[in-house]
Design a protein around this motif. Structure first.
Motif, mmCIF file in Angstrom:
data_model
loop_
_atom_site.group_PDB
_atom_site.id
_atom_site.type_symbol
_atom_site.label_atom_id
_atom_site.label_comp_id
_atom_site.label_asym_id
_atom_site.label_seq_id
_atom_site.Cartn_x
_atom_site.Cartn_y
_atom_site.Cartn_z
ATOM 1 N N GLY A 85 -46.693 38.542 31.374
ATOM 2 C CA GLY A 85 -46.921 39.489 32.454
ATOM 3 C C GLY A 85 -45.672 40.044 33.093
ATOM 4 N N ALA A 86 -44.537 39.435 32.816
ATOM 5 C CA ALA A 86 -43.291 39.850 33.480
ATOM 6 C C ALA A 86 -42.870 41.263 33.089
ATOM 7 N N ARG A 87 -43.310 41.724 31.924
ATOM 8 C CA ARG A 87 -42.944 43.071 31.501
ATOM 9 C C ARG A 87 -43.519 44.121 32.462
ATOM 10 N N ASP A 88 -44.773 43.944 32.844
ATOM 11 C CA ASP A 88 -45.433 44.924 33.701
ATOM 12 C C ASP A 88 -45.299 44.600 35.185
ATOM 13 N N MET A 89 -45.122 43.331 35.515
ATOM 14 C CA MET A 89 -44.973 42.934 36.920
ATOM 15 C C MET A 89 -43.852 41.910 37.030
ATOM 16 N N PRO A 90 -42.611 42.371 37.060
ATOM 17 C CA PRO A 90 -41.471 41.452 37.118
ATOM 18 C C PRO A 90 -41.330 40.802 38.490
ATOM 19 N N ILE A 91 -40.604 39.696 38.531
ATOM 20 C CA ILE A 91 -40.215 39.077 39.801
ATOM 21 C C ILE A 91 -39.147 39.959 40.432
ATOM 22 N N VAL A 92 -39.286 40.247 41.713
ATOM 23 C CA VAL A 92 -38.355 41.145 42.397
ATOM 24 C C VAL A 92 -37.626 40.361 43.499
ATOM 25 N N LEU A 93 -36.372 40.014 43.235
ATOM 26 C CA LEU A 93 -35.567 39.296 44.214
ATOM 27 C C LEU A 93 -34.596 40.243 44.898
ATOM 28 N N GLY A 94 -34.193 39.898 46.117
ATOM 29 C CA GLY A 94 -33.216 40.701 46.835
ATOM 30 C C GLY A 94 -31.919 40.817 46.073
ATOM 31 N N ASN A 95 -31.571 39.764 45.310
ATOM 32 C CA ASN A 95 -30.409 39.790 44.415
ATOM 33 C C ASN A 95 -30.909 39.479 43.012
ATOM 34 N N PRO A 96 -31.184 40.498 42.207
ATOM 35 C CA PRO A 96 -31.753 40.253 40.874
ATOM 36 C C PRO A 96 -30.842 39.452 39.955
ATOM 37 N N ALA A 97 -29.546 39.384 40.247
ATOM 38 C CA ALA A 97 -28.619 38.610 39.412
ATOM 39 C C ALA A 97 -28.842 37.111 39.557
ATOM 40 N N ARG A 98 -29.651 36.694 40.530
ATOM 41 C CA ARG A 98 -29.926 35.261 40.733
ATOM 42 C C ARG A 98 -31.205 34.805 40.023
ATOM 43 N N LEU A 99 -31.908 35.714 39.363
ATOM 44 C CA LEU A 99 -33.196 35.383 38.742
ATOM 45 C C LEU A 99 -33.014 34.860 37.321
ATOM 46 N N VAL A 100 -33.689 33.739 37.033
ATOM 47 C CA VAL A 100 -33.739 33.192 35.673
ATOM 48 C C VAL A 100 -35.205 32.990 35.302
ATOM 49 N N TYR A 101 -35.698 33.740 34.319
ATOM 50 C CA TYR A 101 -37.026 33.458 33.765
ATOM 51 C C TYR A 101 -36.906 32.215 32.898
ATOM 52 N N SER A 102 -37.703 31.215 33.196
ATOM 53 C CA SER A 102 -37.506 29.894 32.608
ATOM 54 C C SER A 102 -38.798 29.356 32.009
ATOM 55 N N PRO A 103 -39.219 29.867 30.846
ATOM 56 C CA PRO A 103 -40.453 29.361 30.237
ATOM 57 C C PRO A 103 -40.349 27.878 29.912
ATOM 58 N N HIS A 104 -41.386 27.140 30.247
ATOM 59 C CA HIS A 104 -41.431 25.700 30.035
ATOM 60 C C HIS A 104 -41.986 25.457 28.635
ATOM 61 N N ILE A 105 -41.085 25.192 27.707
ATOM 62 C CA ILE A 105 -41.459 25.126 26.295
ATOM 63 C C ILE A 105 -41.267 23.717 25.756
ATOM 64 N N TYR A 106 -42.270 23.233 25.026
ATOM 65 C CA TYR A 106 -42.145 21.940 24.359
ATOM 66 C C TYR A 106 -41.487 22.136 22.993
ATOM 67 N N GLY A 107 -40.413 21.404 22.740
ATOM 68 C CA GLY A 107 -39.717 21.516 21.471
ATOM 69 C C GLY A 107 -40.423 20.734 20.371
ATOM 70 N N PRO A 108 -39.928 20.829 19.149
ATOM 71 C CA PRO A 108 -40.582 20.169 18.006
ATOM 72 C C PRO A 108 -40.549 18.662 18.068
#
Length: 276
Positions: free
Chosen positions: A252-275
């Motif tokens: 959903g981030a493509r159509d509705m991104p997180i909007v921070l006052g300082n966008p340089a502080r944003l990290v999209y952090s998907p919680h992924i299980y490795g192999p």
């Protein structure tokens, strides 16, 4: 970034938008994200990290400290090339800020934790990590420290609030944490890299979570403008696709991104299980 789920007291995590910190790193840290990469003091930052858990639950202290000292564990991380620690907490434990249970660690081996409260315990871990040149990500793992059956996630609804923890209470607990680490401690805790807003928010669709994460993220930056804000994905709610896991759905981030006052502080952090 993509933190992996804890599978022992310490479990690996890594960030895809991630130079390892030099051994003589400056005791100041300017972090930002740009073009899918992280930078620290102007140089690209590559993270090799661990999760450490236990203190987010009713035990209120990280697992493993009855067997090994805090300094020993941090030395292990440094010697093996780890430069970051994702340190979990719960909002209930922050709010209550009770004394650190003596049965959860050996005071002879880890005197830094003796006579601390919950926030003081987190601070002591952050300081010890800093001595070993390790960054710390403070991660909100849950609202309550336990749920009725005490098995994670128990009866948690997968949302950023519930009946006992309405929005105002959530923001108040965050304010306590942020004031402690940023306002009261100034630049002393130089190695706190940021906050992970919520672990695996599976009970919301993206629009709801994006709205909440925007509000929470800007609340963090208001008191801790130097920090990065890590935002995990949702679960199987729309938009979704087959195979996504809790915390890993960022569609959903493509159509509705997180909007921070300082966008340089944003990290999209998907919680992924490795192999593994």
């Amino acid at each position: 970034g993509a933190p992996a789920a804890p599978r022992g007291p310490m479990a690996p995590f890594c960030c895809t938008a991630l130079l390892l910190l030099p051994c003589a790193a400056a005791r100041s840290l300017d972090l930002l994200g740009r073009d899918g990469r992280l930078y620290a003091n102007g140089e690209e930052l590559k993270i090799k990290g661990l999760n450490w858990f236990g203190q987010e639950g009713p035990e209120r202290v990280p697992f493993g400290l009855t067997q090994r000292s805090l300094d020993d564990l941090m030395s292990f991380m440094q010697v093996n090339g780890f430069n970051a620690l994702r340190l979990l907490f719960s909002l209930q434990n922050v709010e209550e800020n009770m004394p650190t249970p003596a049965k959860g660690f050996n005071p002879d081996n880890s005197p830094e934790l003796a006579n601390t409260d919950y926030l003081g315990m987190l601070e002591a871990i952050v300081k010890k990590a800093g001595e070993h040149n390790i960054l710390v990500l403070l991660a909100c793992h849950r609202l309550q420290n336990g749920y009725p059956d005490n098995e994670w996630p128990g009866k948690w609804n997968g949302r950023w609030f519930d009946k006992g923890w309405q929005a105002q209470r959530v923001f108040q607990a965050w304010s306590v944490l942020l004031e402690y680490f940023c306002k009261n401690r100034g630049t002393a805790l130089w190695n706190v890299m940021g906050a992970d807003l919520l672990n695996e928010p599976f009970g919301m669709d993206w629009d709801d979570w994006a709205t909440a994460a925007t509000q929470l993220g800007n609340h963090v930056l208001h008191q801790c403008p130097r920090w990065l804000v890590f935002v995990e994905g949702i679960g199987n709610m729309e938009p979704s696709e087959e195979g996504v896991e809790w915390g890993g759905n960022m569609m959903g981030a493509r159509d509705m991104p997180i909007v921070l006052g300082n966008p340089a502080r944003l990290v999209y952090s998907p919680h992924i299980y490795g192999p593994s």
